[in-house]
Design a protein around this motif. Structure first.
Motif, PDB file in Angstrom:
ATOM      1  N   ILE A 268       1.018  -0.912   0.122  1.00 11.69           N
ATOM      2  CA  ILE A 268       0.085   0.403  -0.177  1.00 11.69           C
ATOM      3  C   ILE A 268       1.029   1.156  -0.109  1.00 11.69           C
ATOM      4  CG2 ILE A 268      -1.513   1.102   1.355  1.00 11.69           C
ATOM      5  CD1 ILE A 268      -2.824  -1.241   2.467  1.00 11.69           C
ATOM      6  N   ASP A 269       1.937   1.503   0.615  1.00  9.18           N
ATOM      7  CA  ASP A 269       3.082   2.150   0.858  1.00  9.18           C
ATOM      8  C   ASP A 269       3.398   2.342  -0.953  1.00  9.18           C
ATOM      9  OD1 ASP A 269       2.136   2.380   3.270  1.00  9.18           O
ATOM     10  OD2 ASP A 269       4.194   1.575   4.758  1.00  9.18           O
ATOM     11  N   ARG A 270       3.288   1.231  -1.280  1.00  6.36           N
ATOM     12  CA  ARG A 270       4.705   1.521  -2.317  1.00  6.36           C
ATOM     13  C   ARG A 270       3.405   1.759  -3.207  1.00  6.36           C
ATOM     14  NH1 ARG A 270       6.930  -2.738  -1.874  1.00  6.36           N
ATOM     15  NH2 ARG A 270       5.426  -3.864  -3.720  1.00  6.36           N
ATOM     16  N   LEU A 271       2.686   1.304  -3.084  1.00  6.96           N
ATOM     17  CA  LEU A 271       1.116   1.737  -4.732  1.00  6.96           C
ATOM     18  C   LEU A 271       1.238   3.250  -3.986  1.00  6.96           C
ATOM     19  CD1 LEU A 271      -1.141  -1.306  -5.294  1.00  6.96           C
ATOM     20  CD2 LEU A 271       1.272  -0.500  -6.516  1.00  6.96           C
ATOM     21  N   THR A 272       0.888   3.622  -3.132  1.00  2.00           N
ATOM     22  CA  THR A 272       0.389   5.595  -2.675  1.00  2.00           C
ATOM     23  C   THR A 272       1.565   6.394  -3.400  1.00  2.00           C
ATOM     24  OG1 THR A 272      -1.213   3.901  -0.968  1.00  2.00           O
ATOM     25  CG2 THR A 272      -0.144   6.789  -0.853  1.00  2.00           C
ATOM     26  N   MET A 273       2.698   5.867  -2.751  1.00  3.98           N
ATOM     27  CA  MET A 273       3.784   6.809  -3.255  1.00  3.98           C
ATOM     28  C   MET A 273       4.326   6.736  -5.308  1.00  3.98           C
ATOM     29  SD  MET A 273       6.487   7.945  -2.400  1.00  3.98           S
ATOM     30  CE  MET A 273       6.838   8.379  -1.455  1.00  3.98           C
ATOM     31  N   GLN A 274       3.192   5.721  -5.732  1.00  5.23           N
ATOM     32  CA  GLN A 274       4.171   5.548  -7.022  1.00  5.23           C
ATOM     33  C   GLN A 274       2.092   6.631  -7.833  1.00  5.23           C
ATOM     34  OE1 GLN A 274       3.066   1.950  -8.668  1.00  5.23           O
ATOM     35  NE2 GLN A 274       3.799   2.000 -10.870  1.00  5.23           N
ATOM     36  N   TYR A 275       1.121   6.027  -7.076  1.00  2.00           N
ATOM     37  CA  TYR A 275      -0.001   7.015  -7.414  1.00  2.00           C
ATOM     38  C   TYR A 275      -0.251   8.176  -7.757  1.00  2.00           C
ATOM     39  CZ  TYR A 275      -4.751   8.860  -7.253  1.00  2.00           C
ATOM     40  OH  TYR A 275      -6.100   9.068  -7.627  1.00  2.00           O
ATOM     41  N   ASN A 276       0.455   8.820  -6.067  1.00  4.64           N
ATOM     42  CA  ASN A 276       0.669  10.554  -5.686  1.00  4.64           C
ATOM     43  C   ASN A 276       1.264  10.865  -6.942  1.00  4.64           C
ATOM     44  OD1 ASN A 276      -0.524  10.419  -3.715  1.00  4.64           O
ATOM     45  ND2 ASN A 276       1.212   9.813  -1.997  1.00  4.64           N
ATOM     46  N   ARG A 277       2.784  10.327  -7.363  1.00  3.90           N
ATOM     47  CA  ARG A 277       4.260  10.137  -7.980  1.00  3.90           C
ATOM     48  C   ARG A 277       3.063  10.810  -9.377  1.00  3.90           C
ATOM     49  NH1 ARG A 277      10.015   7.079  -6.518  1.00  3.90           N
ATOM     50  NH2 ARG A 277       9.977   8.286  -5.134  1.00  3.90           N
ATOM     51  N   GLY A 278       2.260  10.255  -9.815  1.00  6.40           N
ATOM     52  CA  GLY A 278       1.950  10.043 -11.253  1.00  6.40           C
ATOM     53  C   GLY A 278       0.890  10.928 -11.270  1.00  6.40           C
ATOM     54  N   ARG A 279      -0.140  11.765 -10.149  1.00 10.76           N
ATOM     55  CA  ARG A 279      -0.598  12.262 -10.138  1.00 10.76           C
ATOM     56  C   ARG A 279       0.084  13.533 -10.367  1.00 10.76           C
ATOM     57  NH1 ARG A 279      -3.171  15.364  -5.998  1.00 10.76           N
ATOM     58  NH2 ARG A 279      -2.602  13.821  -4.419  1.00 10.76           N
ATOM     59  N   GLN A 280       1.126  13.871  -8.918  1.00  9.51           N
ATOM     60  CA  GLN A 280       1.593  14.946  -9.378  1.00  9.51           C
ATOM     61  C   GLN A 280       2.345  15.654 -10.694  1.00  9.51           C
ATOM     62  OE1 GLN A 280       1.533  17.665  -7.293  1.00  9.51           O
ATOM     63  NE2 GLN A 280       2.800  18.672  -7.992  1.00  9.51           N
ATOM     64  N   ALA A 281       2.979  14.619 -11.298  1.00  8.67           N
ATOM     65  CA  ALA A 281       3.316  14.362 -12.706  1.00  8.67           C
ATOM     66  C   ALA A 281       2.698  14.885 -13.555  1.00  8.67           C
ATOM     67  CB  ALA A 281       3.520  13.210 -13.003  1.00  8.67           C
ATOM     68  N   ALA A 282       1.517  14.533 -13.686  1.00  9.58           N
ATOM     69  CA  ALA A 282      -0.327  14.640 -14.464  1.00  9.58           C
ATOM     70  C   ALA A 282      -0.449  15.859 -14.126  1.00  9.58           C
ATOM     71  CB  ALA A 282      -1.390  13.921 -14.002  1.00  9.58           C
ATOM     72  N   ILE A 283      -0.127  16.564 -13.853  1.00 11.02           N
ATOM     73  CA  ILE A 283      -0.407  17.873 -12.627  1.00 11.02           C
ATOM     74  C   ILE A 283       0.442  19.158 -13.562  1.00 11.02           C
ATOM     75  CG2 ILE A 283      -0.977  19.612 -10.466  1.00 11.02           C
ATOM     76  CD1 ILE A 283      -1.636  17.485  -9.213  1.00 11.02           C
ATOM     77  N   THR A 284       1.793  18.227 -13.207  1.00 12.51           N
ATOM     78  CA  THR A 284       2.846  19.305 -13.900  1.00 12.51           C
ATOM     79  C   THR A 284       2.932  19.400 -15.516  1.00 12.51           C
ATOM     80  OG1 THR A 284       4.028  18.274 -11.977  1.00 12.51           O
ATOM     81  CG2 THR A 284       5.482  19.623 -13.427  1.00 12.51           C
ATOM     82  N   ASN A 285       2.197  18.039 -15.844  1.00 12.58           N
ATOM     83  CA  ASN A 285       1.884  18.314 -17.297  1.00 12.58           C
ATOM     84  C   ASN A 285       0.981  19.162 -18.080  1.00 12.58           C
ATOM     85  OD1 ASN A 285       4.544  16.756 -17.895  1.00 12.58           O
ATOM     86  ND2 ASN A 285       2.580  15.012 -17.411  1.00 12.58           N
TER      87      ASN A 285
END
Length: 364
Positions: A268-285
């Motif tokens: 769960i910790d690993r998937l949460t980190m991956q999800y947050n990184r992907g969401r932040q990357a989408a917002i940045t784009n």
């Protein structure tokens, strides 16, 4: 030729709905990560609940094991005074397991111990020695390797805390069966602590061995007494093995669910980190796209204004002579001068010339 045209037509068709484009990246989308995160959280809830249930059952199983061990101790005293003079060549192996899983290697340990006992060279037994299994899990494991040796199997035993009635029923079926054997060996898991166990084998002396032992030959007794004693001793040994194996099973299940809960938390910790990184990357784009679009619109407006200004200034040079006001001086320019200046982007302040008048207007 027709096949090639068909393949080309199929390749030219657009991809179906939901199919990934050719240049799609090989990485999970945010939606897939979110669904996986949700499923792992549900699994963590289940494993935590099973751990709590196993912890509650373990306390009851340990109390039942302490009382059931007394039956085994009574058997041990009898067998010590009636040792078997001739080792049994054809043994009946009674494997004690259960019908439930999700408890680590509790079932595979007794299956491996049974295979080692049959293949043992120090205490050799016949290769076709019969096997009776209590529980479906070990039955499925032993049927792959020693399927020809399986003589009988029992299920629905030990779903709750085993009772002496369960052990007596198993012992009665063993005695009434037509299986030929010289001795009985019970393979079960021995309880060491709440976090460890090990497979063990207990030998049970049969009716013929009791009759031939020196301790029993010293007394005169009827045949029914020896037969009943052998059956009762077998039931005692099976009951002691059942309660101890049940305690080992609950302990192993609690440990397995604890490890599963820890692994689920790490995932769960690993998937949460991956999800947050992907969401932040989408917002940045998205922000980059917005800023780039705004910059492009501003640049287009500036270029349009410069073009309009250049067009208006070019119109002022249709006459042969024109004047410019530079630092308070009126200077005469020709069309060639303007072309030379315009190549370098120099557009002076322009005024239309009228004879007898100074520059009467400033265009910028």
């Amino acid at each position: 030729m027709l096949a090639r045209r068909s393949l080309a037509r199929i390749a030219a068709q657009p991809s179906p709905l939901g199919a990934a484009p050719k240049n799609a990246r090989n990485m999970a989308t945010l939606r897939e990560i979110e669904l996986r995160l949700k499923s792992v959280k549900n699994i963590e809830k289940i494993t935590k609940s099973m751990k709590m249930i196993a912890s509650t059952k373990l306390a009851k199983a340990q109390r039942a094991m302490q009382s059931g061990k007394q039956y085994g101790l009574a058997n041990s005293e009898i067998f010590q005074h009636a040792p078997s003079e001739t080792p049994a060549k054809r043994k009946l192996f009674v494997v004690v397991s259960s019908d439930k899983g999700l408890c680590g290697g509790i079932h595979s340990s007794v299956s491996k111990a049974t295979r080692r006992a049959i293949a043992d060279t120090e205490k050799p037994v016949e290769a076709d020695s019969p096997i009776m299994v209590i529980g479906d899990k070990s039955k499925m494991q032993l049927s792959r390797v020693l399927g020809k040796n399986l003589a009988m199997s029992f299920n629905q035993i030990g779903r709750d805390i085993p009772t002496f009635a369960d052990a007596a029923g198993v012992a009665d079926l063993i005695v009434k069966s037509d299986v030929k054997y010289d001795g009985i060996s019970i393979v079960y898991n021995k309880f060491i602590s709440a976090v460890s166990y090990e497979p063990d084998i207990v030998d049970v002396v049969g009716e013929n061995a009791l009759k031939e032992s020196a301790g029993f030959r010293a007394y005169e007794m009827e045949d029914d007494v020896t037969k009943d004693l052998a059956e009762f001793s077998l039931a005692n040994a099976i009951y002691a093995a059942l309660v101890e194996a049940h305690a080992c099973e609950q302990s192993a299940r609690r440990n397995a669910m604890d490890n599963a809960s820890k692994n689920a938390k790490d995932m769960i910790d690993r998937l949460t980190m991956q999800y947050n990184r992907g969401r932040q990357a989408a917002i940045t784009n998205e922000l980059v796209d917005i800023i780039t679009g705004a910059s492009a619109l501003e640049t287009t407006w500036i270029f349009s204004a410069l073009k309009l200004r250049a067009r208006d200034q070019r119109k002022m040079w249709h006459n042969k002579y024109s004047v410019t006001r530079t630092n308070g001086f009126v200077r005469e320019h020709t069309r060639q001068d303007f072309d030379r200046l315009s190549r370098f982007g120099a557009y002076p302040i322009v005024a239309k010339y009228q004879p007898g008048h100074e520059a009467d207007g400033i265009l910028g």
